[in-house]
Design a protein around this motif. Structure first.
Motif, PDB file in Angstrom:
ATOM      1  N   UNK A 153       0.925  -1.128   0.031  1.00  0.00           N
ATOM      2  CA  UNK A 153       0.078  -0.053  -0.107  1.00  0.00           C
ATOM      3  C   UNK A 153       0.718   1.246  -0.092  1.00  0.00           C
ATOM      4  N   UNK A 154       2.148   1.267   0.330  1.00  0.00           N
ATOM      5  CA  UNK A 154       3.120   2.309   0.648  1.00  0.00           C
ATOM      6  C   UNK A 154       3.852   2.522  -0.827  1.00  0.00           C
ATOM      7  N   UNK A 155       3.737   1.558  -1.705  1.00  0.00           N
ATOM      8  CA  UNK A 155       4.320   1.766  -3.047  1.00  0.00           C
ATOM      9  C   UNK A 155       3.498   2.184  -4.142  1.00  0.00           C
ATOM     10  N   UNK A 156       4.313   2.664  -5.223  1.00  0.00           N
ATOM     11  CA  UNK A 156       3.350   3.125  -6.500  1.00  0.00           C
ATOM     12  C   UNK A 156       3.219   1.983  -7.181  1.00  0.00           C
ATOM     13  N   UNK A 157       1.992   1.958  -7.935  1.00  0.00           N
ATOM     14  CA  UNK A 157       1.796   0.871  -8.924  1.00  0.00           C
ATOM     15  C   UNK A 157       2.623   1.077 -10.181  1.00  0.00           C
ATOM     16  N   UNK A 158       2.542  -0.111 -10.851  1.00  0.00           N
ATOM     17  CA  UNK A 158       3.404   0.361 -12.224  1.00  0.00           C
ATOM     18  C   UNK A 158       3.039   1.350 -13.198  1.00  0.00           C
ATOM     19  N   UNK A 159       1.621   1.539 -13.036  1.00  0.00           N
ATOM     20  CA  UNK A 159       1.175   2.685 -13.867  1.00  0.00           C
ATOM     21  C   UNK A 159       1.479   4.086 -13.379  1.00  0.00           C
ATOM     22  N   UNK A 160       1.493   4.092 -11.953  1.00  0.00           N
ATOM     23  CA  UNK A 160       2.004   5.341 -11.316  1.00  0.00           C
ATOM     24  C   UNK A 160       3.535   5.774 -11.432  1.00  0.00           C
ATOM     25  N   UNK A 161       4.037   4.952 -11.439  1.00  0.00           N
ATOM     26  CA  UNK A 161       5.698   4.951 -11.949  1.00  0.00           C
ATOM     27  C   UNK A 161       5.919   5.756 -13.131  1.00  0.00           C
ATOM     28  N   UNK A 162       4.959   4.783 -14.085  1.00  0.00           N
ATOM     29  CA  UNK A 162       5.134   5.343 -15.571  1.00  0.00           C
ATOM     30  C   UNK A 162       4.819   6.920 -15.891  1.00  0.00           C
ATOM     31  N   UNK A 166       6.495   9.913 -17.399  1.00  0.00           N
ATOM     32  CA  UNK A 166       5.861  10.792 -18.281  1.00  0.00           C
ATOM     33  C   UNK A 166       5.967  12.165 -18.199  1.00  0.00           C
ATOM     34  N   UNK A 167       5.694  12.598 -17.057  1.00  0.00           N
ATOM     35  CA  UNK A 167       5.547  13.874 -16.669  1.00  0.00           C
ATOM     36  C   UNK A 167       6.862  14.782 -16.563  1.00  0.00           C
ATOM     37  N   UNK A 168       7.789  13.905 -16.524  1.00  0.00           N
ATOM     38  CA  UNK A 168       9.075  14.742 -16.626  1.00  0.00           C
ATOM     39  C   UNK A 168       9.565  15.065 -17.891  1.00  0.00           C
ATOM     40  N   UNK A 172      11.649  10.443 -25.517  1.00  0.00           N
ATOM     41  CA  UNK A 172      11.043  10.553 -26.912  1.00  0.00           C
ATOM     42  C   UNK A 172       9.680  10.025 -27.065  1.00  0.00           C
ATOM     43  N   UNK A 173       9.007  10.364 -28.078  1.00  0.00           N
ATOM     44  CA  UNK A 173       7.753   9.840 -28.399  1.00  0.00           C
ATOM     45  C   UNK A 173       7.728   8.388 -28.273  1.00  0.00           C
ATOM     46  N   UNK A 174       8.958   7.597 -29.112  1.00  0.00           N
ATOM     47  CA  UNK A 174       9.290   6.292 -29.158  1.00  0.00           C
ATOM     48  C   UNK A 174       9.067   5.684 -27.660  1.00  0.00           C
ATOM     49  N   UNK A 175       9.776   6.378 -26.806  1.00  0.00           N
ATOM     50  CA  UNK A 175      10.061   5.799 -25.182  1.00  0.00           C
ATOM     51  C   UNK A 175       8.508   6.033 -24.640  1.00  0.00           C
ATOM     52  N   UNK A 176       8.096   6.927 -24.801  1.00  0.00           N
ATOM     53  CA  UNK A 176       6.860   7.336 -24.162  1.00  0.00           C
ATOM     54  C   UNK A 176       5.767   6.018 -24.509  1.00  0.00           C
ATOM     55  N   UNK A 177       5.626   5.821 -25.875  1.00  0.00           N
ATOM     56  CA  UNK A 177       4.873   4.596 -26.431  1.00  0.00           C
ATOM     57  C   UNK A 177       5.231   3.417 -25.966  1.00  0.00           C
TER      58      UNK A 177
END
Length: 316
Positions: A153-162, A166-168, A172-177
């Protein structure tokens, strides 16, 4: 004895591919490990998927489906206690895999099956599986202490980490995809990793469970799902021990995979997967894993060796 496929429900998702749209999601975890019987001792995969950038079908899915096929040929009173697998060729996700189950032995306490998986008449995978009855009377028991790590519960999900990555906005677009596709492909399982501050990581810790509650108590279903999850990023443990990632390698593939199941467990409840790599040598890396329930029971042990070929510009 042949068993009917159980009705098990978790949240439903659609099948991904290398060309999946950002809104696509992978197949629901139970369908992902299920097989269909076509004849006595003969089964076909129901669904297959190829992870983004992979050479072939996800190995953990092949392991899980082979186990599911073998379990369909033993009496329901038997449960899997060990599985030894070899990956021979990359599987094609555009063609069903055919699983042939051979009966080596069906005894009172143990039963042994050998599975050969083929596509286009060629073997892509083989495994031997041993099933056992529960032992009556007093038995010995010992195990290592479960590692002390932060709760899921104290850790971020994989989706939250991604999402943070992405917010940083420095990708590149390829890396985001690529990141978005990886989130979609892993959505059937909720996995939360303990993040290390240093580059080199001798041990990896990941909490995992299915996204929804399973309506079936069949031990085989949970064993198959655990087998599926046990191969996710397993060989990368060897790379992380050197502070490296998959981008440093021209080839990173699983060669064999072993699992010992020690006690019953549920995959819709949190499990801690501890992995480590004791050695890399001669272009191969050896990885070992231990799967714990949240209350500290060691329920499975895994071992895998994989091929690791560095790119010319990479330095070990």
């Amino acid at each position: 004895m042949l068993h009917k496929n159980p009705t098990v429900k978790v949240f439903s998702q659609s099948q991904p591919s290398e060309k999946a749209s950002p809104d696509a999601l992978p197949a629901d975890i139970v369908n992902a490990i299920e097989v269909d019987q076509v004849d006595t001792g003969l089964y076909t995969s129901r669904e297959l998927w190829k992870p983004f950038g992979a050479r072939g079908v996800f190995g953990g899915q092949v392991v899980a489906q082979a186990l599911r096929a073998a379990a369909n040929t033993v009496d329901a009173s038997f449960y899997v206690h060990s599985m030894h697998c070899y990956f021979i060729r990359a599987g094609d996700n555009d063609l069903p895999i055919l699983f042939k189950v051979d009966h080596l032995r069906s005894g009172r306490s143990y039963a042994t099956r050998v599975i050969k998986a083929t596509q286009r008449g060629k073997a892509i995978f083989t495994a031997s599986v041993s099933f056992a009855q529960d032992e009556p009377g007093p038995v010995l028991h010992h195990q290592p202490q479960m590692p002390s790590v932060p709760p899921p519960e104290s850790l971020r999900t994989h989706a939250e980490v991604v999402s943070v990555m992405l917010e940083k906005n420095n990708l590149s677009q390829e890396e985001q995809d690529r990141l978005l596709l990886r989130v979609q492909e892993t959505a059937a399982l909720d996995s939360r990793s303990v993040v290390h501050k240093s580059g080199k990581q001798d041990r990896q810790y990941t909490w995992l469970k299915t996204q929804g509650r399973l309506e079936d108590d069949d031990r085989t279903i949970h064993a198959c799902i655990a087998a599926y999850a046990s191969d996710r990023g397993f060989i990368s443990t060897a790379a992380k021990t050197h502070g490296m990632t998959g981008r440093d390698f021209g080839l990173m593939v699983s060669l064999d995979h072993q699992i010992w199941f020690h006690a019953p467990f549920r995959t819709d409840e949190w499990l801690l997967y501890e992995t480590t790599s004791p050695t890399t040598n001669n272009g191969r890396g050896l990885c070992m894993g231990q799967l714990y329930t949240r209350d500290g029971r060691l329920v499975a042990t895994t071992v895998q060796e994989g091929a690791l070929r560095l790119k010319r510009q990479s330095k070990a």
